[in-house]
Design a protein around this motif. Structure first.
Motif, PDB file in Angstrom:
ATOM      1  N   ILE A   1       0.960  -0.774   0.315  1.00  0.00           N
ATOM      2  CA  ILE A   1      -0.367   0.082  -0.263  1.00  0.00           C
ATOM      3  C   ILE A   1       0.847   1.017  -0.181  1.00  0.00           C
ATOM      4  N   GLY A   2       0.852   1.851  -1.139  1.00  0.00           N
ATOM      5  CA  GLY A   2       2.254   3.066  -1.116  1.00  0.00           C
ATOM      6  C   GLY A   2       2.684   2.288  -2.000  1.00  0.00           C
ATOM      7  N   GLY A   3       4.170   3.742  -2.127  1.00  0.00           N
ATOM      8  CA  GLY A   3       5.172   3.594  -2.809  1.00  0.00           C
ATOM      9  C   GLY A   3       5.023   3.954  -4.166  1.00  0.00           C
ATOM     10  N   THR A   4       5.857   3.997  -5.660  1.00  0.00           N
ATOM     11  CA  THR A   4       5.430   3.754  -7.342  1.00  0.00           C
ATOM     12  C   THR A   4       5.247   2.270  -7.285  1.00  0.00           C
ATOM     13  N   PRO A   5       4.411   2.647  -8.872  1.00  0.00           N
ATOM     14  CA  PRO A   5       4.080   1.389 -10.059  1.00  0.00           C
ATOM     15  C   PRO A   5       6.305   0.631 -10.129  1.00  0.00           C
ATOM     16  N   ALA A   6       7.055   1.907 -10.002  1.00  0.00           N
ATOM     17  CA  ALA A   6       8.446   1.260  -9.895  1.00  0.00           C
ATOM     18  C   ALA A   6       9.205   0.325  -8.527  1.00  0.00           C
ATOM     19  N   HIS A   7       8.461   0.794  -7.632  1.00  0.00           N
ATOM     20  CA  HIS A   7       8.629   0.408  -6.641  1.00  0.00           C
ATOM     21  C   HIS A   7       7.939  -1.306  -6.448  1.00  0.00           C
ATOM     22  N   ALA A   8       6.972  -1.691  -7.029  1.00  0.00           N
ATOM     23  CA  ALA A   8       6.253  -2.899  -7.136  1.00  0.00           C
ATOM     24  C   ALA A   8       7.255  -3.817  -7.761  1.00  0.00           C
ATOM     25  N   ALA A   9       7.799  -2.927  -9.530  1.00  0.00           N
ATOM     26  CA  ALA A   9       8.104  -4.136 -10.458  1.00  0.00           C
ATOM     27  C   ALA A   9       9.568  -3.785  -9.721  1.00  0.00           C
TER      28      ALA A   9
ATOM     29  N   LYS B   1     -11.875  -7.148   7.341  1.00  0.00           N
ATOM     30  CA  LYS B   1     -11.960  -7.467   5.405  1.00  0.00           C
ATOM     31  C   LYS B   1     -10.685  -8.133   5.829  1.00  0.00           C
ATOM     32  N   VAL B   2      -9.432  -7.412   6.709  1.00  0.00           N
ATOM     33  CA  VAL B   2      -8.560  -7.735   6.476  1.00  0.00           C
ATOM     34  C   VAL B   2      -7.593  -9.093   7.063  1.00  0.00           C
ATOM     35  N   HIS B   3      -7.082  -9.845   6.790  1.00  0.00           N
ATOM     36  CA  HIS B   3      -6.450 -10.589   7.484  1.00  0.00           C
ATOM     37  C   HIS B   3      -5.172 -10.790   7.368  1.00  0.00           C
ATOM     38  N   GLY B   4      -3.677 -11.848   8.052  1.00  0.00           N
ATOM     39  CA  GLY B   4      -2.649 -11.455   7.820  1.00  0.00           C
ATOM     40  C   GLY B   4      -1.580 -11.079   9.138  1.00  0.00           C
ATOM     41  N   THR B   5      -1.059 -10.075   8.584  1.00  0.00           N
ATOM     42  CA  THR B   5      -0.081  -8.949   9.468  1.00  0.00           C
ATOM     43  C   THR B   5       0.412  -8.330   8.107  1.00  0.00           C
ATOM     44  N   ALA B   6      -0.217  -6.538   9.231  1.00  0.00           N
ATOM     45  CA  ALA B   6       0.759  -5.686   8.355  1.00  0.00           C
ATOM     46  C   ALA B   6       1.554  -5.209   8.967  1.00  0.00           C
ATOM     47  N   LEU B   7       2.433  -4.253   8.434  1.00  0.00           N
ATOM     48  CA  LEU B   7       3.562  -3.336   8.929  1.00  0.00           C
ATOM     49  C   LEU B   7       3.739  -2.120   8.612  1.00  0.00           C
ATOM     50  N   CYS B   8       3.932  -1.355   9.463  1.00  0.00           N
ATOM     51  CA  CYS B   8       3.718  -0.085   9.185  1.00  0.00           C
ATOM     52  C   CYS B   8       5.312   0.587   8.647  1.00  0.00           C
ATOM     53  N   ILE B   9       6.310   0.603   7.141  1.00  0.00           N
ATOM     54  CA  ILE B   9       7.464   0.711   7.482  1.00  0.00           C
ATOM     55  C   ILE B   9       7.801   2.435   7.040  1.00  0.00           C
ATOM     56  N   GLY B  10       6.758   3.275   6.177  1.00  0.00           N
ATOM     57  CA  GLY B  10       7.144   3.898   5.649  1.00  0.00           C
ATOM     58  C   GLY B  10       8.454   4.544   4.679  1.00  0.00           C
ATOM     59  N   ALA B  11       9.475   4.420   5.157  1.00  0.00           N
ATOM     60  CA  ALA B  11       9.938   4.897   3.605  1.00  0.00           C
ATOM     61  C   ALA B  11      11.228   3.151   3.200  1.00  0.00           C
ATOM     62  N   SER B  12      10.813   2.104   3.952  1.00  0.00           N
ATOM     63  CA  SER B  12      11.632   0.963   4.815  1.00  0.00           C
ATOM     64  C   SER B  12      11.640   0.840   2.501  1.00  0.00           C
ATOM     65  N   VAL B  13       9.972   0.545   1.588  1.00  0.00           N
ATOM     66  CA  VAL B  13      10.670  -0.116   0.428  1.00  0.00           C
ATOM     67  C   VAL B  13      11.817   0.904  -0.259  1.00  0.00           C
ATOM     68  N   ASP B  14      12.136   1.967  -0.266  1.00  0.00           N
ATOM     69  CA  ASP B  14      13.696   2.666  -1.023  1.00  0.00           C
ATOM     70  C   ASP B  14      14.228   1.948  -0.771  1.00  0.00           C
ATOM     71  N   PHE B  15      14.518   1.694   0.673  1.00  0.00           N
ATOM     72  CA  PHE B  15      15.929   0.975   0.985  1.00  0.00           C
ATOM     73  C   PHE B  15      16.276  -0.463   0.026  1.00  0.00           C
TER      74      PHE B  15
END
Length: 253
Positions: free
Chosen positions: A113-121, A184-198
């Motif tokens: 949830i968040g980031g840019t399409p480039a992050h996911a790619a 509605k949601v199962h599993g585990t959510a992590l609030c990660i801030g800018a971690s995906v950039d690293f």
């Protein structure tokens, strides 16, 4: 540290921190499946703790109701030790990286949830054994209940083992809190801030020796002074009177 340390909560500046380091937190998350009842993890740092004093009741509840509250900051941990509070350090960026590298199994779904399409790619390129599903919400989530609801629906539809909420605090913690309330949601959510950039290499972590010295904030400030100067040089020092007042109140009670 193991999961038994979860019973060893330690209150500091109004939050109950769990006694888990990175390894213990990774084990806690890895033990949960996509079908597990929803739980969410927060990793407050100095910036979060200062901001907490300015948040309203609902936003504070997003922090106090987290299933796992971990200390993200060596600076915060050292301040805790000064007033006899032991806070094991479990940086969110380290947990996120360890999850992708060793904590997840082939075929697991990750919802970003968040980031840019480039992050996911890039994540899909780096970790082809995992399925990456992304929802990119609009700006202004804090004041946009409909956009937060859409993010929750996207996470529910993904049926992911882990949901990474990367929209900055406090809106990411609020979304996690509302995910739980939605049912509605199962599993585990992590609030990660800018971690995906690293994780994808857009930003670099400080060398390990700098991290252990508790000076990663200075490394980041030097790398991006325009964006981070206010956080580290203006807002951040407010943590010191907060700790002093907390310690004074603790001595009285």
């Amino acid at each position: 540290m193991g999961q038994d340390d979860l019973a060893s909560k330690r209150e500091f500046l109004g939050l109950d921190f769990d006694g888990l380091d990175t390894e213990g937190a990774l084990a806690w998350i890895a033990a949960r499946s996509a079908e597990s009842p929803f739980a969410y993890v927060i990793t407050p740092n100095v910036d979060h703790m200062v901001r907490l004093t300015q948040l309203g009741r609902d936003l504070r509840r997003a922090y106090t109701h987290a299933d796992l509250c971990l200390c993200d900051s060596r600076v915060l941990a050292r301040l805790g030790r000064m007033v006899n509070v032991d806070l094991p350090v479990a940086p969110g960026s380290d947990i996120t990286k360890a999850l992708f590298e060793t904590g997840l199994e082939a075929g697991d779904t990750i919802c970003l949830i968040g980031g840019t399409p480039a992050h996911a790619a890039r994540l899909a390129e780096l970790y082809p054994r995992l399925t990456i599903v992304q929802h990119v919400p609009p700006m202004g989530l804090l004041h946009d209940p409909a956009a937060r609801a859409a993010a929750i629906d996207a996470a529910a539809a993904a049926s992911a083992r882990v949901t990474l909420i990367a929209v900055g605090s406090p809106q990411q913690e609020l979304i996690a809190f509302e995910m739980r309330r939605s049912g509605k949601v199962h599993g585990t959510a992590l609030c990660i801030g800018a971690s995906v950039d690293f994780l994808v290499g857009n930003e670099k972590r400080a060398p390990r020796v700098v991290q252990k010295a508790g000076m990663e904030w200075a490394w980041r400030l030097a790398s991006n002074p325009r964006r981070l100067a206010k956080r580290y040089l203006v807002d951040g020092p407010a943590i010191f009177p907060l700790v002093w007042r907390w310690a004074k109140k603790r001595r009285r009670t």
